[in-house]
Design an enzyme around this catalytic site. Structure first.
Site, PDB file in Angstrom:
ATOM      1  N   HIS A 150      12.611   3.965  15.252  1.00 28.08           N
ATOM      2  CA  HIS A 150      12.568   4.531  13.900  1.00 28.08           C
ATOM      3  C   HIS A 150      13.297   5.875  13.882  1.00 28.08           C
ATOM      4  O   HIS A 150      13.183   6.656  14.828  1.00 28.08           O
ATOM      5  CB  HIS A 150      11.095   4.730  13.522  1.00 28.08           C
ATOM      6  CG  HIS A 150      10.855   4.840  12.063  1.00 28.08           C
ATOM      7  ND1 HIS A 150      10.904   6.035  11.408  1.00 28.08           N
ATOM      8  CD2 HIS A 150      10.578   3.901  11.127  1.00 28.08           C
ATOM      9  CE1 HIS A 150      10.659   5.828  10.117  1.00 28.08           C
ATOM     10  NE2 HIS A 150      10.449   4.539   9.923  1.00 28.08           N
ATOM     11  N   ARG A 182       2.319   6.938  11.955  1.00 26.34           N
ATOM     12  CA  ARG A 182       1.904   8.343  12.076  1.00 26.34           C
ATOM     13  C   ARG A 182       0.814   8.531  13.133  1.00 26.34           C
ATOM     14  O   ARG A 182       0.814   9.486  13.877  1.00 26.34           O
ATOM     15  CB  ARG A 182       1.397   8.829  10.715  1.00 26.34           C
ATOM     16  CG  ARG A 182       2.103  10.041  10.223  1.00 26.34           C
ATOM     17  CD  ARG A 182       1.630  10.404   8.829  1.00 26.34           C
ATOM     18  NE  ARG A 182       2.670  10.093   7.861  1.00 26.34           N
ATOM     19  CZ  ARG A 182       2.566   9.175   6.897  1.00 26.34           C
ATOM     20  NH1 ARG A 182       1.477   8.475   6.768  1.00 26.34           N
ATOM     21  NH2 ARG A 182       3.553   8.963   6.082  1.00 26.34           N
ATOM     22  N   GLU A 221      -2.063   5.032   3.173  1.00 28.73           N
ATOM     23  CA  GLU A 221      -2.003   3.627   2.746  1.00 28.73           C
ATOM     24  C   GLU A 221      -3.368   3.039   2.404  1.00 28.73           C
ATOM     25  O   GLU A 221      -3.505   2.275   1.444  1.00 28.73           O
ATOM     26  CB  GLU A 221      -1.321   2.767   3.823  1.00 28.73           C
ATOM     27  CG  GLU A 221       0.174   3.011   3.977  1.00 28.73           C
ATOM     28  CD  GLU A 221       0.514   4.176   4.888  1.00 28.73           C
ATOM     29  OE1 GLU A 221      -0.415   4.829   5.429  1.00 28.73           O
ATOM     30  OE2 GLU A 221       1.718   4.463   5.064  1.00 28.73           O
ATOM     31  N   ASP A 239       0.793  -1.229   0.000  1.00 28.83           N
ATOM     32  CA  ASP A 239       0.000   0.000   0.000  1.00 28.83           C
ATOM     33  C   ASP A 239       0.823   1.276   0.000  1.00 28.83           C
ATOM     34  O   ASP A 239       0.382   2.315   0.462  1.00 28.83           O
ATOM     35  CB  ASP A 239      -0.894  -0.026   1.248  1.00 28.83           C
ATOM     36  CG  ASP A 239      -0.094  -0.304   2.517  1.00 28.83           C
ATOM     37  OD1 ASP A 239       1.131  -0.079   2.505  1.00 28.83           O
ATOM     38  OD2 ASP A 239      -0.690  -0.742   3.526  1.00 28.83           O
ATOM     39  N   HIS A 248       6.093   3.232  15.273  1.00 26.14           N
ATOM     40  CA  HIS A 248       6.488   4.370  14.435  1.00 26.14           C
ATOM     41  C   HIS A 248       5.367   4.937  13.574  1.00 26.14           C
ATOM     42  O   HIS A 248       5.574   5.906  12.849  1.00 26.14           O
ATOM     43  CB  HIS A 248       7.675   3.983  13.537  1.00 26.14           C
ATOM     44  CG  HIS A 248       7.315   3.057  12.423  1.00 26.14           C
ATOM     45  ND1 HIS A 248       7.399   1.691  12.551  1.00 26.14           N
ATOM     46  CD2 HIS A 248       6.862   3.285  11.174  1.00 26.14           C
ATOM     47  CE1 HIS A 248       7.015   1.136  11.420  1.00 26.14           C
ATOM     48  NE2 HIS A 248       6.669   2.083  10.564  1.00 26.14           N
TER      49      HIS A 248
HETATM   50  N1  UDP Z   1      11.565  -4.984  10.835  1.00 29.64           N
HETATM   51  C1  UDP Z   1      12.937  -4.971  10.664  1.00 29.64           C
HETATM   52  N2  UDP Z   1      13.718  -4.258  11.564  1.00 29.64           N
HETATM   53  C2  UDP Z   1      13.181  -3.550  12.597  1.00 29.64           C
HETATM   54  C3  UDP Z   1      11.774  -3.544  12.739  1.00 29.64           C
HETATM   55  C4  UDP Z   1      10.998  -4.260  11.843  1.00 29.64           C
HETATM   56  O1  UDP Z   1      13.454  -5.591   9.724  1.00 29.64           O
HETATM   57  O2  UDP Z   1      13.945  -2.936  13.358  1.00 29.64           O
HETATM   58  C5  UDP Z   1      10.745  -5.746   9.856  1.00 29.64           C
HETATM   59  C6  UDP Z   1       9.617  -6.588  10.429  1.00 29.64           C
HETATM   60  O3  UDP Z   1      10.055  -7.907  10.702  1.00 29.64           O
HETATM   61  C7  UDP Z   1       8.559  -6.573   9.337  1.00 29.64           C
HETATM   62  C8  UDP Z   1       8.798  -5.262   8.629  1.00 29.64           C
HETATM   63  O4  UDP Z   1      10.093  -4.803   9.026  1.00 29.64           O
HETATM   64  O5  UDP Z   1       8.770  -7.613   8.391  1.00 29.64           O
HETATM   65  C9  UDP Z   1       7.724  -4.263   9.026  1.00 29.64           C
HETATM   66  O6  UDP Z   1       8.036  -3.034   8.526  1.00 29.64           O
HETATM   67  P1  UDP Z   1       7.276  -1.713   8.994  1.00 29.64           P
HETATM   68  O7  UDP Z   1       6.889  -1.828  10.427  1.00 29.64           O
HETATM   69  O8  UDP Z   1       8.166  -0.602   8.557  1.00 29.64           O
HETATM   70  O9  UDP Z   1       6.033  -1.638   8.019  1.00 29.64           O
HETATM   71  P2  UDP Z   1       4.568  -2.199   8.064  1.00 29.64           P
HETATM   72  O10 UDP Z   1       4.648  -3.690   8.148  1.00 29.64           O
HETATM   73  O11 UDP Z   1       3.868  -1.576   9.230  1.00 29.64           O
HETATM   74  O12 UDP Z   1       4.001  -1.752   6.750  1.00 29.64           O
END
Ligand code: UDP
Length: 360
Positions: free
Chosen positions: A232, A201, A131, A95, A199
């Protein structure tokens, strides 16, 4: 359908498309990987671990850029690549601005789009922003929809999308399975380790303050615990977290971890506190209790199955629920069901089986 092009913008897109790219290469498809540079440094080491070298690296980020500026830059930079390569199929994931803009460019070029992780919805256009709207627009554009769950498929059908939907599980679980197979177990901590990420918003400002106060209270009430919090780099998060938690001896604030290291930490954790979407999918696969720091989630399957709890940013609720998981083994074990609502780790196989069946 032999020439496949994969669009990657952010860390989760890299994580979730990598297993699919590997499987496509294994099956002899011609693959092209384009990274747009939304999160360049975060994703290169991960792609290296999976032996994936991007064929094109765009550089779409500019200081102080608006969402419109970012989206139009992706469109203008991606468009010439697509017109010169003319792939049979463009894969976009999730997204993000990259997923939306690249899907739109493919549509303009009359090239078919396969959307990975299709059908997630909160039905609130402004949450998560942008998103939720990106997903809905990609759903409208895409020709092939790979939904992680039955609920996601249903969401698409409610929007009038009836054809070419496959329920495959999430490729993020494939990435986790492959990664954990490749790395040794890391030694356990002598304390109950809480792994935390926050992290989004929606949590910036007062919600983050409440969450941090709750975490402090949990640690003060339970001396046998510690927290690992990869923070973050966004200044809205970093400075506030440092101010509220930086001085606690059992709270370890670190820079974001590489995915491989983070996967190992998830495996090692006693429980997980997060507002991340991907982590909500990964924790149940690892049978780790997960407390979701959001008011609503587009991933309700974990909560319905009883393997995740939605605690939002309510200080009392977080303290109470996490405290209960730390002290009540029955409650803790109630999260450890043999249910992985977001996939069995073999979504990529199912997706490429479907693509192979589409033929020419
Ligand atoms: N993740 C990572 N390092 C970190 C924190 C999270 O590699 O320090 C990984 C986590 O395992 C997951 C992904 O990043 O697969 C999630 O990314 P994020 O939270 O940025 O995005 P969302 O999933 O909320 O779109």
């Amino acid at each position: 359908m032999n020439k496949l092009l994969f669009c990657i913008g952010t860390r989760p897109e890299a994580i979730k498309l990598a297993p699919l790219i590997l499987e496509a290469k294994k099956r002899g498809f011609t693959t092209t990987v384009v990274t747009t540079g939304q999160h360049q440094e975060l994703l290169e080491p991960f792609l290296n671990f999976f032996s994936i070298a991007p064929d094109f690296r765009l550089n779409v980020l500019n200081q102080g850029q608006s969402l419109s500026g970012l989206t139009s830059k992706i469109i203008s930079d991606f468009s010439p690549i697509l017109t010169s390569l003319k792939p049979d199929l463009v894969f976009t994931q999730g997204d993000t601005a990259t997923a939306f803009a690249c899907s739109l460019v493919a549509f303009y070029e009359k090239i078919a789009v396969a959307h990975i992780e299709a059908g997630l919805r909160t039905h609130d256009s402004y949450s998560p922003f942008p998103e939720e709207m990106n997903r809905q627009l990609i759903g409208k554009i895409a020709n092939y929809h790979f939904a992680p769950t039955d609920q996601a498929k249903e969401n698409l059908m409610l929007e009038g999308i009836r054809d070419n939907i496959w329920v495959t599980g999430n490729t993020g679980i494939d990435a986790l399975r492959i990664t954990l197979d490749k790395i040794p177990d890391s030694p356990a901590s002598n304390k109950k380790r809480i792994l935390m990420t926050c992290h989004r918003r929606e949590n910036h400002g007062a919600p983050l303050d409440r969450i941090c106060r709750a975490v402090r209270a949990v640690l003060d009430q339970h001396p046998d615990t510690e927290v690992l919090f990869p923070v973050h780099p966004n200044p809205n998060i970093k400075e506030r977290v440092q101010g509220l938690l930086g001085d606690h001896s059992r709270i370890h604030l670190v820079d974001p971890l590489g995915y491989v290291e983070f996967a190992a930490e998830m495996k090692k954790a006693f429980l997980i506190l997060t507002d991340s979407g991907g982590v909500q999918e990964e924790a149940p696969y690892l049978k780790k209790p997960i407390f979701v720091l959001r008011e609503t989630t587009e991933r309700p399957e974990g909560v319905s199955a009883g393997v995740a709890a939605l605690v939002g940013s309510d200080q009392d609720k977080i303290t109470e629920y996490v405290g209960r998981a730390l002290t009540n083994p029955n409650y803790y074990q109630s999260f450890q069901k043999s249910i992985s609502p977001y996939g069995d780790g073999f979504a990529s196989t199912k997706i490429l089986d479907a693509i192979a069946q589409l033929g020419k």
